[in-house]
Design a protein around this motif. Sequence first.
Motif, PDB file in Angstrom:
ATOM      1  N   GLY A 119       0.810  -1.216   0.000  1.00  0.00           N
ATOM      2  CA  GLY A 119       0.000   0.000   0.000  1.00  0.00           C
ATOM      3  C   GLY A 119       0.844   1.267   0.000  1.00  0.00           C
ATOM      4  N   GLN A 120       2.030   1.196   0.581  1.00  0.00           N
ATOM      5  CA  GLN A 120       2.914   2.357   0.613  1.00  0.00           C
ATOM      6  C   GLN A 120       3.320   2.772  -0.797  1.00  0.00           C
ATOM      7  OE1 GLN A 120       4.327   4.064   3.569  1.00  0.00           O
ATOM      8  NE2 GLN A 120       2.373   3.209   4.202  1.00  0.00           N
ATOM      9  N   GLY A 121       3.704   1.787  -1.580  1.00  0.00           N
ATOM     10  CA  GLY A 121       4.088   2.048  -2.964  1.00  0.00           C
ATOM     11  C   GLY A 121       2.909   2.550  -3.788  1.00  0.00           C
ATOM     12  N   GLU A 122       1.723   2.001  -3.506  1.00  0.00           N
ATOM     13  CA  GLU A 122       0.545   2.401  -4.268  1.00  0.00           C
ATOM     14  C   GLU A 122       0.143   3.832  -3.938  1.00  0.00           C
ATOM     15  OE1 GLU A 122      -2.463  -0.558  -3.704  1.00  0.00           O
ATOM     16  OE2 GLU A 122      -1.432  -1.942  -5.061  1.00  0.00           O
ATOM     17  N   ALA A 123       0.215   4.167  -2.647  1.00  0.00           N
ATOM     18  CA  ALA A 123      -0.103   5.542  -2.252  1.00  0.00           C
ATOM     19  C   ALA A 123       0.863   6.503  -2.931  1.00  0.00           C
ATOM     20  CB  ALA A 123      -0.038   5.691  -0.734  1.00  0.00           C
ATOM     21  N   ALA A 124       2.136   6.144  -2.929  1.00  0.00           N
ATOM     22  CA  ALA A 124       3.136   7.005  -3.549  1.00  0.00           C
ATOM     23  C   ALA A 124       2.882   7.130  -5.053  1.00  0.00           C
ATOM     24  CB  ALA A 124       4.538   6.450  -3.295  1.00  0.00           C
ATOM     25  N   ALA A 125       2.510   6.020  -5.688  1.00  0.00           N
ATOM     26  CA  ALA A 125       2.264   6.037  -7.133  1.00  0.00           C
ATOM     27  C   ALA A 125       1.093   6.955  -7.475  1.00  0.00           C
ATOM     28  CB  ALA A 125       2.009   4.627  -7.648  1.00  0.00           C
ATOM     29  N   THR A 126       0.013   6.883  -6.691  1.00  0.00           N
ATOM     30  CA  THR A 126      -1.141   7.734  -7.018  1.00  0.00           C
ATOM     31  C   THR A 126      -0.829   9.206  -6.763  1.00  0.00           C
ATOM     32  OG1 THR A 126      -2.129   7.437  -4.838  1.00  0.00           O
ATOM     33  CG2 THR A 126      -2.857   5.938  -6.557  1.00  0.00           C
ATOM     34  N   LEU A 127       0.160   9.471  -5.925  1.00  0.00           N
ATOM     35  CA  LEU A 127       0.556  10.866  -5.702  1.00  0.00           C
ATOM     36  C   LEU A 127       1.494  11.356  -6.796  1.00  0.00           C
ATOM     37  CD1 LEU A 127       1.119  10.755  -1.853  1.00  0.00           C
ATOM     38  CD2 LEU A 127      -0.600  12.117  -3.036  1.00  0.00           C
ATOM     39  N   GLY A 128       1.919  10.437  -7.653  1.00  0.00           N
ATOM     40  CA  GLY A 128       2.744  10.839  -8.781  1.00  0.00           C
ATOM     41  C   GLY A 128       4.235  10.657  -8.576  1.00  0.00           C
ATOM     42  N   LEU A 129       4.636  10.044  -7.461  1.00  0.00           N
ATOM     43  CA  LEU A 129       6.069   9.817  -7.245  1.00  0.00           C
ATOM     44  C   LEU A 129       6.595   8.769  -8.227  1.00  0.00           C
ATOM     45  CD1 LEU A 129       5.343  11.239  -4.502  1.00  0.00           C
ATOM     46  CD2 LEU A 129       7.061   9.798  -3.451  1.00  0.00           C
ATOM     47  N   THR A 130       7.812   8.954  -8.684  1.00  0.00           N
ATOM     48  CA  THR A 130       8.423   7.950  -9.546  1.00  0.00           C
ATOM     49  C   THR A 130       8.862   6.768  -8.677  1.00  0.00           C
ATOM     50  OG1 THR A 130      10.641   8.808  -9.247  1.00  0.00           O
ATOM     51  CG2 THR A 130       9.343   9.776 -11.029  1.00  0.00           C
ATOM     52  N   PRO A 131       9.081   5.594  -9.292  1.00  0.00           N
ATOM     53  CA  PRO A 131       9.551   4.445  -8.514  1.00  0.00           C
ATOM     54  C   PRO A 131      10.823   4.754  -7.718  1.00  0.00           C
ATOM     55  CG  PRO A 131       8.861   3.730 -10.687  1.00  0.00           C
ATOM     56  CD  PRO A 131       8.778   5.229 -10.696  1.00  0.00           C
TER      57      PRO A 131
ATOM     58  N   ASN B  91       7.038   6.927   8.201  1.00  0.00           N
ATOM     59  CA  ASN B  91       8.353   7.516   8.470  1.00  0.00           C
ATOM     60  C   ASN B  91       8.336   9.036   8.366  1.00  0.00           C
ATOM     61  OD1 ASN B  91       7.861   6.826   5.666  1.00  0.00           O
ATOM     62  ND2 ASN B  91       9.912   7.565   5.225  1.00  0.00           N
ATOM     63  N   LEU B  92       7.194   9.608   7.991  1.00  0.00           N
ATOM     64  CA  LEU B  92       7.097  11.055   7.835  1.00  0.00           C
ATOM     65  C   LEU B  92       6.038  11.622   8.774  1.00  0.00           C
ATOM     66  CD1 LEU B  92       7.080  11.269   3.916  1.00  0.00           C
ATOM     67  CD2 LEU B  92       9.050  11.423   5.449  1.00  0.00           C
ATOM     68  N   THR B  93       6.230  12.888   9.161  1.00  0.00           N
ATOM     69  CA  THR B  93       5.210  13.543   9.976  1.00  0.00           C
ATOM     70  C   THR B  93       3.976  13.804   9.114  1.00  0.00           C
ATOM     71  OG1 THR B  93       5.922  15.769   9.389  1.00  0.00           O
ATOM     72  CG2 THR B  93       6.988  14.775  11.309  1.00  0.00           C
ATOM     73  N   VAL B  94       2.909  14.192   9.775  1.00  0.00           N
ATOM     74  CA  VAL B  94       1.674  14.518   9.075  1.00  0.00           C
ATOM     75  C   VAL B  94       1.942  15.577   8.003  1.00  0.00           C
ATOM     76  CG1 VAL B  94      -0.539  15.700   9.373  1.00  0.00           C
ATOM     77  CG2 VAL B  94       0.092  13.808  10.895  1.00  0.00           C
ATOM     78  N   LEU B  95       2.633  16.628   8.391  1.00  0.00           N
ATOM     79  CA  LEU B  95       2.920  17.713   7.439  1.00  0.00           C
ATOM     80  C   LEU B  95       3.756  17.195   6.260  1.00  0.00           C
ATOM     81  CD1 LEU B  95       2.478  20.860   7.160  1.00  0.00           C
ATOM     82  CD2 LEU B  95       4.868  21.055   7.843  1.00  0.00           C
ATOM     83  N   GLN B  96       4.772  16.388   6.572  1.00  0.00           N
ATOM     84  CA  GLN B  96       5.632  15.849   5.506  1.00  0.00           C
ATOM     85  C   GLN B  96       4.860  14.910   4.583  1.00  0.00           C
ATOM     86  OE1 GLN B  96       8.578  14.173   8.100  1.00  0.00           O
ATOM     87  NE2 GLN B  96       9.977  15.898   7.856  1.00  0.00           N
ATOM     88  N   ASN B  97       3.910  14.155   5.168  1.00  0.00           N
ATOM     89  CA  ASN B  97       3.048  13.315   4.342  1.00  0.00           C
ATOM     90  C   ASN B  97       2.336  14.152   3.290  1.00  0.00           C
ATOM     91  OD1 ASN B  97       2.184  10.254   4.849  1.00  0.00           O
ATOM     92  ND2 ASN B  97       3.043  11.063   6.766  1.00  0.00           N
ATOM     93  N   VAL B  98       1.872  15.329   3.723  1.00  0.00           N
ATOM     94  CA  VAL B  98       1.078  16.163   2.825  1.00  0.00           C
ATOM     95  C   VAL B  98       1.954  16.911   1.822  1.00  0.00           C
ATOM     96  CG1 VAL B  98      -0.626  18.032   2.728  1.00  0.00           C
ATOM     97  CG2 VAL B  98      -0.695  16.382   4.604  1.00  0.00           C
ATOM     98  N   THR B  99       3.145  17.320   2.249  1.00  0.00           N
ATOM     99  CA  THR B  99       3.970  18.150   1.356  1.00  0.00           C
ATOM    100  C   THR B  99       4.875  17.333   0.434  1.00  0.00           C
ATOM    101  OG1 THR B  99       5.686  18.336   3.050  1.00  0.00           O
ATOM    102  CG2 THR B  99       4.079  20.124   2.944  1.00  0.00           C
ATOM    103  N   LEU B 100       5.059  16.047   0.734  1.00  0.00           N
ATOM    104  CA  LEU B 100       6.035  15.253  -0.026  1.00  0.00           C
ATOM    105  C   LEU B 100       5.813  15.309  -1.535  1.00  0.00           C
ATOM    106  CD1 LEU B 100       8.429  13.190   0.337  1.00  0.00           C
ATOM    107  CD2 LEU B 100       6.720  11.417  -0.025  1.00  0.00           C
ATOM    108  N   ALA B 101       4.590  14.972  -1.961  1.00  0.00           N
ATOM    109  CA  ALA B 101       4.344  14.914  -3.413  1.00  0.00           C
ATOM    110  C   ALA B 101       4.424  16.285  -4.086  1.00  0.00           C
ATOM    111  CB  ALA B 101       2.998  14.237  -3.685  1.00  0.00           C
ATOM    112  N   PRO B 102       3.825  17.337  -3.497  1.00  0.00           N
ATOM    113  CA  PRO B 102       3.993  18.645  -4.142  1.00  0.00           C
ATOM    114  C   PRO B 102       5.459  19.028  -4.304  1.00  0.00           C
ATOM    115  CG  PRO B 102       2.262  18.753  -2.500  1.00  0.00           C
ATOM    116  CD  PRO B 102       2.876  17.387  -2.380  1.00  0.00           C
ATOM    117  N   ILE B 103       6.271  18.733  -3.294  1.00  0.00           N
ATOM    118  CA  ILE B 103       7.690  19.108  -3.378  1.00  0.00           C
ATOM    119  C   ILE B 103       8.421  18.246  -4.411  1.00  0.00           C
ATOM    120  CG2 ILE B 103       9.888  19.109  -2.128  1.00  0.00           C
ATOM    121  CD1 ILE B 103       8.300  19.875   0.407  1.00  0.00           C
TER     122      ILE B 103
END
Lengths: 220, 241
Positions: A119-131, B91-103
Amino acid sequence: MTSFNFQLVIDYLPYFFKGIIYTIGFSIASIVLGTVLGLLIALGKMLPNKLLAAPFKGYVGLFRGTPLLVQILVINFGVVPLILGKSNSIVAGILALSLNSSAYIAEIFRSGIQAVSEGQGEAAATLGLTPNQTMLHIILPQAVKIILPPLGNEFISLIKDSSLASVISAPEVTYWAQAMNAQYYRVWEPYLTSGLIYLILTLSISSILHSVERRLSVND
Amino acid sequence: MIRIEHLQKKFGNSEVLKDINFKVEKNDVVVIIGPSGSGKSTLLRCVAKLENATSGDIFFNDTKMTEEDHKLCELKGKLGMVFQHFNLFPNLTVLQNVTLAPILVKKIDKKEAGKDAKYLLDLVGLKEKADAYPHSLSGGQKQRVAIARSLAMHPQLMLFDEPTSALDPEMVGEVLQVMKKLANEGMTMIIVTHEMGFARQVSDRVLFMDGGHIVEENTPDELFDHPVHQRTQDFLAKVLV
Ligand SMILES: Nc1ncnc2c1ncn2[C@@H]1O[C@H](COP(=O)(O)OP(=O)(O)O)[C@@H](O)[C@H]1O
Ligand SMILES: [Mg+2]
């Protein structure tokens, strides 16, 4: 057995200290190189393309399936002379221990990475993070906590396994114990002393590791 | 906004989605209901590109979504997904969870991203938890952070896969309330849920799925009060005791 001659041990102590430096040096160099290499091999082994993953699997199979002693001999008398033009027991010792431990460390990494939920990888993927971003920012930081205890055990194994480098005359603890045995025709003093040195090293490392683990688990 | 045509998904030999067709317009809230195993999650996961469809097409703003990477990148961030089990990054704080992808993805400057994240955390009622780690949050709080995390990419479409199914009953309300707020603000959403009352309140349309088919599709009032198909009637009879 004649009585244990402490004076002999004390006389020989400078050599043992030299040996300790090499034993620790071998172990640290090998755990560092082995960890870097092990991570790359683990990532390679997990490539979705089976053909690309195959060499990494082969590597792990080879180094885990053959004795370390044989690897040390082949690397010292075969591989290192081929590269450097002459044998060098220190290079060969570090190389053999690093390559060998990297195969075990690759498996430690692989199981640690796979223990991080999908689920961690999937959440990251939907947020647009690269592998790669996902691996670096999400998976590895979580895997490290899982990996640390077995990696510590690997380091302790390395300290003990580095004694095998004595067969290629790498001047670590066991080498000096053998030298002392040859010089004085004594058995108990050199070998018990070397055993005690290993015991002290491994016990102190494991107590350091325990306190690091305790500190890391605070955030769980 | 999104159009699905003849979507089919097979896992090995089992056909999990069979000829799925539907459309979601901008500002629509579509709720998908149906028994467990009917393919609801798989459908959302195909839309989110977590699964590749076996055949059929998904159009996003009239552009066909393919498996090619550059198209995927184009999609990224335009589509948010909220999972049953939150999947916050521990492994990230709440704020970091939210800001990670935009950054990382949008390359937004850290300060800017932080400001936006604070606004979003306020929106979901968790401003004071910015520096907490996920493990210290309740399930309802985790899910609200997960929603804020998705919103931080300012998606055009939000997918929710049973967002309240893993929550203790007393926490369901706080999450549904945030989702209602989003619906009222005009967010386009596809929601898989078993909360029938909520579905009725927020949705423009309800899809009933069974056995990999969309069996029935209608306005909430029509579908809940006058279900046409026998299977819909049976399902509703079971869940609306
Ligand atoms: N990765 C998968 N591999 C094989 N079968 C799967 C996989 N994911 C889901 N399925 C199967 O697809 C069917 C639909 O699952 P799912 O979409 O999760 O249903 P729902 O969300 O409606 O409960 C189920 O029978 C499930 O076992
Ligand atoms: Mg599901």
